[in-house]
Design a protein around this motif. Structure first.
Motif, PDB file in Angstrom:
ATOM      1  N   PHE A 117       0.833  -1.208   0.000  1.00 25.60           N
ATOM      2  CA  PHE A 117       0.000   0.000   0.000  1.00 25.60           C
ATOM      3  C   PHE A 117       0.865   1.254   0.000  1.00 25.60           C
ATOM      4  O   PHE A 117       0.526   2.259  -0.614  1.00 25.60           O
ATOM      5  CB  PHE A 117      -0.933   0.012   1.219  1.00 25.60           C
ATOM      6  CG  PHE A 117      -2.269  -0.625   0.978  1.00 25.60           C
ATOM      7  CD1 PHE A 117      -3.350   0.126   0.565  1.00 25.60           C
ATOM      8  CD2 PHE A 117      -2.448  -1.992   1.160  1.00 25.60           C
ATOM      9  CE1 PHE A 117      -4.595  -0.456   0.334  1.00 25.60           C
ATOM     10  CE2 PHE A 117      -3.677  -2.585   0.937  1.00 25.60           C
ATOM     11  CZ  PHE A 117      -4.750  -1.821   0.523  1.00 25.60           C
ATOM     12  N   GLY A 118       1.991   1.183   0.743  1.00 28.82           N
ATOM     13  CA  GLY A 118       2.901   2.328   0.785  1.00 28.82           C
ATOM     14  C   GLY A 118       3.454   2.665  -0.590  1.00 28.82           C
ATOM     15  O   GLY A 118       3.457   3.841  -0.998  1.00 28.82           O
ATOM     16  N   PHE A 119       3.907   1.652  -1.332  1.00 25.38           N
ATOM     17  CA  PHE A 119       4.411   1.889  -2.687  1.00 25.38           C
ATOM     18  C   PHE A 119       3.300   2.454  -3.584  1.00 25.38           C
ATOM     19  O   PHE A 119       3.519   3.363  -4.375  1.00 25.38           O
ATOM     20  CB  PHE A 119       4.951   0.588  -3.291  1.00 25.38           C
ATOM     21  CG  PHE A 119       6.330   0.212  -2.813  1.00 25.38           C
ATOM     22  CD1 PHE A 119       7.342   1.159  -2.745  1.00 25.38           C
ATOM     23  CD2 PHE A 119       6.622  -1.098  -2.444  1.00 25.38           C
ATOM     24  CE1 PHE A 119       8.615   0.817  -2.305  1.00 25.38           C
ATOM     25  CE2 PHE A 119       7.892  -1.456  -2.010  1.00 25.38           C
ATOM     26  CZ  PHE A 119       8.889  -0.494  -1.934  1.00 25.38           C
TER      27      PHE A 119
ATOM     28  N   HIS B  92       2.580   6.105  -3.013  1.00 28.29           N
ATOM     29  CA  HIS B  92       3.608   6.990  -3.568  1.00 28.29           C
ATOM     30  C   HIS B  92       3.744   6.849  -5.089  1.00 28.29           C
ATOM     31  O   HIS B  92       4.687   7.393  -5.675  1.00 28.29           O
ATOM     32  CB  HIS B  92       4.949   6.704  -2.892  1.00 28.29           C
ATOM     33  CG  HIS B  92       5.027   7.217  -1.489  1.00 28.29           C
ATOM     34  ND1 HIS B  92       5.663   8.401  -1.146  1.00 28.29           N
ATOM     35  CD2 HIS B  92       4.509   6.736  -0.323  1.00 28.29           C
ATOM     36  CE1 HIS B  92       5.549   8.601   0.153  1.00 28.29           C
ATOM     37  NE2 HIS B  92       4.852   7.605   0.678  1.00 28.29           N
ATOM     38  N   GLY B  93       2.811   6.113  -5.720  1.00 25.30           N
ATOM     39  CA  GLY B  93       2.836   5.989  -7.180  1.00 25.30           C
ATOM     40  C   GLY B  93       3.947   5.120  -7.715  1.00 25.30           C
ATOM     41  O   GLY B  93       4.309   5.227  -8.898  1.00 25.30           O
TER      42      GLY B  93
ATOM     43  N   ILE C  99      -6.708  -5.405  -3.026  1.00 27.33           N
ATOM     44  CA  ILE C  99      -7.208  -4.024  -3.002  1.00 27.33           C
ATOM     45  C   ILE C  99      -6.030  -3.071  -3.234  1.00 27.33           C
ATOM     46  O   ILE C  99      -6.119  -2.123  -4.030  1.00 27.33           O
ATOM     47  CB  ILE C  99      -7.901  -3.712  -1.653  1.00 27.33           C
ATOM     48  CG1 ILE C  99      -9.210  -4.489  -1.531  1.00 27.33           C
ATOM     49  CG2 ILE C  99      -8.181  -2.209  -1.525  1.00 27.33           C
ATOM     50  CD1 ILE C  99      -9.874  -4.371  -0.175  1.00 27.33           C
ATOM     51  N   GLY C 100      -4.912  -3.312  -2.548  1.00 24.76           N
ATOM     52  CA  GLY C 100      -3.726  -2.478  -2.731  1.00 24.76           C
ATOM     53  C   GLY C 100      -3.200  -2.522  -4.153  1.00 24.76           C
ATOM     54  O   GLY C 100      -2.836  -1.484  -4.731  1.00 24.76           O
ATOM     55  N   LEU C 101      -3.145  -3.715  -4.739  1.00 19.62           N
ATOM     56  CA  LEU C 101      -2.640  -3.867  -6.107  1.00 19.62           C
ATOM     57  C   LEU C 101      -3.548  -3.172  -7.114  1.00 19.62           C
ATOM     58  O   LEU C 101      -3.075  -2.467  -8.025  1.00 19.62           O
ATOM     59  CB  LEU C 101      -2.513  -5.352  -6.455  1.00 19.62           C
ATOM     60  CG  LEU C 101      -1.378  -6.115  -5.758  1.00 19.62           C
ATOM     61  CD1 LEU C 101      -1.560  -7.615  -5.935  1.00 19.62           C
ATOM     62  CD2 LEU C 101      -0.025  -5.672  -6.314  1.00 19.62           C
ATOM     63  N   LEU C 102      -4.855  -3.370  -6.977  1.00 21.86           N
ATOM     64  CA  LEU C 102      -5.809  -2.778  -7.938  1.00 21.86           C
ATOM     65  C   LEU C 102      -5.846  -1.257  -7.811  1.00 21.86           C
ATOM     66  O   LEU C 102      -5.975  -0.553  -8.821  1.00 21.86           O
ATOM     67  CB  LEU C 102      -7.201  -3.370  -7.723  1.00 21.86           C
ATOM     68  CG  LEU C 102      -7.347  -4.861  -8.077  1.00 21.86           C
ATOM     69  CD1 LEU C 102      -8.694  -5.389  -7.637  1.00 21.86           C
ATOM     70  CD2 LEU C 102      -7.151  -5.074  -9.578  1.00 21.86           C
TER      71      LEU C 102
ATOM     72  N   SER D 195      -4.962   1.298 -10.768  1.00 21.97           N
ATOM     73  CA  SER D 195      -5.949   2.305 -11.133  1.00 21.97           C
ATOM     74  C   SER D 195      -5.339   3.698 -11.187  1.00 21.97           C
ATOM     75  O   SER D 195      -5.542   4.448 -12.137  1.00 21.97           O
ATOM     76  CB  SER D 195      -7.110   2.270 -10.138  1.00 21.97           C
ATOM     77  OG  SER D 195      -8.053   3.285 -10.406  1.00 21.97           O
ATOM     78  N   HIS D 196      -4.566   4.052 -10.155  1.00 24.69           N
ATOM     79  CA  HIS D 196      -3.995   5.398 -10.083  1.00 24.69           C
ATOM     80  C   HIS D 196      -2.931   5.648 -11.146  1.00 24.69           C
ATOM     81  O   HIS D 196      -2.681   6.788 -11.519  1.00 24.69           O
ATOM     82  CB  HIS D 196      -3.400   5.632  -8.689  1.00 24.69           C
ATOM     83  CG  HIS D 196      -4.439   5.723  -7.624  1.00 24.69           C
ATOM     84  ND1 HIS D 196      -4.183   5.474  -6.296  1.00 24.69           N
ATOM     85  CD2 HIS D 196      -5.764   6.014  -7.677  1.00 24.69           C
ATOM     86  CE1 HIS D 196      -5.290   5.627  -5.583  1.00 24.69           C
ATOM     87  NE2 HIS D 196      -6.268   5.948  -6.407  1.00 24.69           N
TER      88      HIS D 196
END
Length: 636
Positions: free
Chosen positions: A422-424, A427-428, A453-456, A460-461
């Protein structure tokens, strides 16, 4: 023995014999008047070992284990000779504090003093090692004993269940010369703590069929199990069973019932149980603090904290956790500072709570200071604390610090990997996030729904449509995980951002057939409609959301902006009027920055900052540079 003169409160005691003074200390401690007991103890000019033991036991019985350690240190300085009773009190304190290193030092002193043949001391050693999750050391002590009793067997049984070695525990249980109620309670409690409700209740039934009557420890273990597993129906039924059995007035049972209702968020039931308790222990007060924090009543929680006659690490941690959970990060940090000032030893839960406060405030300076304190207290190797550090550094903008904290965790669990992932993503850093996911797979750890959820969200971003689709499909096909609303929302957002509006709409329709549509999913599609000027689809979605959740301002704002974008000013005005009639207001934009360990907050529409004029000048200058990059190369 000597004769002494003492003054305790309003009592003038003259010519009191040391034996009588010691008895008075014991009596005061049993009444919970530990401060008076300590005052009387301090005024004894010549203390013998029995007096020291009385004071140590008084602290120990009230759960004031840190005071036990401090008093023992003073006892050593005073050259008083410890005996079996001293060592049992000390080992009990080390056990409850989880002080394995301190317990091992006491073990060495036991050997030096020649008390290693004492049955009570050996039993206390087994219990201490069990509490400190050193089952092998507990087994060694047990095997070296010339004589054992029921306490020895139960202490070893506890050591195995605490470490999760249930096969070994079952072997000890089956091999016991005599199974006592305590042994049954240890097995019930152990299975409850590991989440095996079926075996927990199974042992409870077998216990009764084996002609053993449940007691306050049985019922408190069961209620605690229902609390952790969030099984309200079982908890309600057991509460009724307890009332019929007559154990409802027992302090331990009342405390466990309070904890059960507290975790359910049923504040009225907590208050009813609390008011019915005759003698309130630290656990009672801590449960009341926790219950008030869970419903967001920080004021009542503070009053309960202030009224509690004694505060331990749980009391302070409950306040720190509660303030952080309710968005009062500054108060949470302030309480941590006060806790340290009161010489209360923090534990891993304390540090986890205060790191969460730093994360919500995004105060990197404070977070680094907490990190230093963690290192000094030796909690840097705890995975729970390590995970908190990873999250704190990521939320505070220091991704390198976050990655460093992640690498420092020796035995990473799934939360460790998910937090770093999630941290990575935050920060994009999509490449690093995906590489971390591959490393996680190589380590043999299976991803869960949170991982995806973190990967998706990361995909997405950063617009990684194909990679996001592949991950979404692999959830079911590779890992056997079902798609939940959060995952579908992420993939809809991904498709919408990428301009795949038709596919996003079809996915929403497909998921809506399950009857699990939530506003977040529709808001993601509405946001995509706004980004790609899909007025017709967006208008239909917005109107539906207004009906579906009329008290949520997000759909009104998005729909109004969509109408404005397409030049439909009349429709936009009607949406704004409806929003106003409903008494809804758009949440103002907010940002903050930490400068020299001080947080400055900026809210849209608020011009009260003393340097606002200078700030606007700098912002206008930056705006000019961004619009006219050809001027940025010039130097004055």
């Amino acid at each position: 023995m000597g004769w002494c003169v003492f003054n305790v409160g309003n009592h003038h005691v003259h010519g009191l014999h040391l034996f009588q003074a010691t008895s008075k200390i014991v009596a005061l401690a049993k009444l919970g008047r530990i401060t008076s007991a300590r005052k009387l103890f301090d005024e004894i000019p010549h203390k013998d070992t029995i007096a020291w033991n009385a004071m140590l036991s008084g602290y120990s019985q009230l759960g004031l284990h840190q005071e036990v350690l401090c008093l023992f240190h003073r006892m050593r300085i005073a050259n008083a000779r410890p005996d079996d009773f001293t060592f049992t009190a000390m080992l009990s304190a080390c056990a409850d504090l989880g002080e394995l290193r301190g317990g091992m030092k006491i073990h060495a002193q036991v050997v030096v003093s020649g008390c290693q043949s004492s049955l009570p001391v050996n039993n206390s050693l087994i219990h201490m090692y069990g509490k400190c999750l050193s089952a092998l050391s507990a087994r060694r002590v047990f095997e070296d004993m010339n004589c054992t009793n029921e306490v020895s067997w139960c202490s070893l049984l506890f050591a195995y269940t605490s470490y999760g070695l249930f096969d070994a525990a079952r072997g000890v249980f089956d091999g016991m010369p005599k199974r006592t109620e305590i042994a049954w309670n240890i097995m019930i409690s152990g299975y409850g703590q590991c989440g095996d409700l079926e075996l927990c209740l199974g042992f409870f039934k077998k216990m009764q069929s084996d002609s053993h009557q449940p007691d306050q420890w049985t019922f408190s273990s069961l209620m605690n199990a229902f609390s952790e597993l969030k099984e309200p129906l079982c908890g309600y039924m057991m509460h009724g069973f307890i009332i019929r059995s007559g154990w409802v007035k027992a302090v331990e049972v009342s405390n466990s019932i309070m904890s059960f209702y507290s975790k359910l968020g049923s504040h009225n039931d907590v208050v009813k149980v609390y008011e019915s308790i005759g003698i309130r222990t630290q656990v009672s007060w801590n449960a009341m603090i926790d219950a008030n924090m869970k419903i967001g009543d920080t004021h009542e929680a503070l009053l309960a904290f202030q009224q509690a006659p004694e505060k331990n690490v749980v009391s302070w941690t409950s306040m720190i956790t509660g303030y952080a959970r309710n968005g009062h990060g500054e108060q949470s940090l302030s309480f941590f500072v006060d806790m340290m000032g009161n010489h209360i030893q923090p534990d891993d839960f304390t540090f986890g709570a205060v790191l969460h406060a730093c994360s919500t405030l995004a105060t990197l300076g404070h977070g680094k200071m907490i990190h230093g304190s963690i290192m000094r207290h030796g909690f840097h190797a705890y995975v729970y604390v390590g995970n908190g550090l990873v999250n704190m550094y990521a939320k505070c903008g220091d991704i390198q610090g976050s990655n460093s904290a992640f690498n420092d965790i020796l035995e990473k669990d799934l939360v460790s990997w998910n937090t770093m992932l999630f941290g990575f993503g935050l920060h994009g850093l999509a490449t690093q996030a995906l590489e971390l996911y591959e490393e996680m797979a190589v380590s043999g750890l299976k991803p869960d729904k949170v991982t995806f959820i973190g990967l998706l969200m990361t995909c997405s971003h950063l617009g990684l449509v194909e990679k996001g689709r592949a991950l979404f499909e692999s959830m079911v096909s590779v890992h056997g995980l079902s798609h939940e609303t959060e995952h579908v929302t992420c993939i809809v957002d991904l498709l919408g951002r990428g301009g795949y509006m038709a596919q996003a709409r079809e996915l929403v329709k497909e998921y809506s057939r399950t009857g699990q549509v939530e506003t977040g999913l529709l808001e993601a599609l509405l946001g995509a409609c706004f980004a790609h000027s899909e007025v017709r689809m967006g208008a239909n979605l917005g109107e539906y959301l207004k009906v579906f959740e009329p008290r949520k301002e997000m759909s009104y704002v998005l729909l109004s902006n969509l109408y404005c974008l397409s030049g439909q000013w009349k429709e936009a005005e009607m949406v704004r009027k409806t929003m106003s009639d409903q008494g809804l207001k758009k949440m103002p934009g907010c940002s903050w920055i930490e400068v020299r360990n001080k947080m400055t907050v900026f809210v849209a529409g608020d011009h009260s900052h003393p340097y606002m004029e200078e700030l606007y000048k700098i912002l206008n200058f930056l705006k000019f540079e961004m619009r006219h990059p050809c001027f940025s190369g010039f130097k004055n």
